[in-house]
Design a protein around this motif. Structure first.
Motif, PDB file in Angstrom:
ATOM      1  N   GLY A   1      47.352  41.052  41.314  1.00  0.00           N
ATOM      2  CA  GLY A   1      46.843  42.414  41.228  1.00  0.00           C
ATOM      3  C   GLY A   1      47.094  43.161  42.519  1.00  0.00           C
ATOM      4  O   GLY A   1      47.311  42.562  43.574  1.00  0.00           O
TER       5      GLY A   1
ATOM      6  N   GLU B   1      46.575  47.448  44.406  1.00  0.00           N
ATOM      7  CA  GLU B   1      45.960  48.769  44.329  1.00  0.00           C
ATOM      8  C   GLU B   1      47.030  49.832  44.516  1.00  0.00           C
ATOM      9  O   GLU B   1      47.742  49.838  45.513  1.00  0.00           O
TER      10      GLU B   1
ATOM     11  N   LEU C   1      43.075  50.042  40.637  1.00  0.00           N
ATOM     12  CA  LEU C   1      43.332  48.615  40.731  1.00  0.00           C
ATOM     13  C   LEU C   1      44.141  48.205  39.502  1.00  0.00           C
ATOM     14  O   LEU C   1      43.743  48.463  38.372  1.00  0.00           O
TER      15      LEU C   1
ATOM     16  N   LYS D   1      45.443  45.055  37.604  1.00  0.00           N
ATOM     17  CA  LYS D   1      45.214  43.611  37.544  1.00  0.00           C
ATOM     18  C   LYS D   1      46.466  42.817  37.190  1.00  0.00           C
ATOM     19  O   LYS D   1      46.639  41.701  37.669  1.00  0.00           O
ATOM     20  N   HIS D   2      47.311  43.365  36.340  1.00  0.00           N
ATOM     21  CA  HIS D   2      48.530  42.673  35.918  1.00  0.00           C
ATOM     22  C   HIS D   2      49.711  43.632  36.092  1.00  0.00           C
ATOM     23  O   HIS D   2      50.206  44.201  35.108  1.00  0.00           O
TER      24      HIS D   2
END
Length: 136
Positions: free
Chosen positions: A45, A47, A52, A54-55
């Motif tokens: 992950g 930013e 954010l 995650k994948h």
């Protein structure tokens, strides 16, 4: 392998070539391991802006690494810049240039795949008033 222009990735900031990466030079085992670890960390992950992810997909990883590369160059963080540049060079083997332009505190990044870096030539123009007409 003979070194030629297509093996070179050039990183420019505000029109100035700052960093060159030569893909024809072999990486050490430690450098290969470092790129592998970077990929694994990115897969956990990242930013982007205030979001954010995650994948992250490849495009998001490239966006993140490109932004970090430019930030590292602007802040004289040579080790981080070198690692980010190596990642981009190996992940995008057809990438020839990364151009970053800073305007009003914002940084725009352009990835160029279709042309090698060439130093820009400045043209000097002569004002029309400086031309004199000649009588025949």
């Amino acid at each position: 392998m003979e070194n030629n222009q297509s093996d070179i990735l050039v990183i420019q900031v505000n029109g100035n070539p700052i960093l060159e990466y030569d893909r024809s030079k072999e990486l050490s085992d430690a450098q290969h391991q470092s790129l592998k670890l970077m990929e694994e960390k990115l897969n956990l992950g990242l930013e982007l802006g205030d979001q954010l992810v995650k994948h992250p997909n490849l495009e998001q990883k490239i966006q993140f690494v490109s932004a970090n590369l430019v930030s590292a160059l602007l802040n004289d963080e040579e080790t981080l810049a070198a690692a980010a540049c190596a990642y981009l060079a190996h992940t995008l083997p057809d990438l020839k240039q990364l151009k970053a332009i800073e305007q009003n505190g914002e940084i725009g990044i352009e990835l160029i795949f279709d042309r090698e870096f060439q130093a820009e030539e400045k043209l000097n123009f002569i004002p029309i008033d400086n031309f004199t007409s000649r009588s025949h």
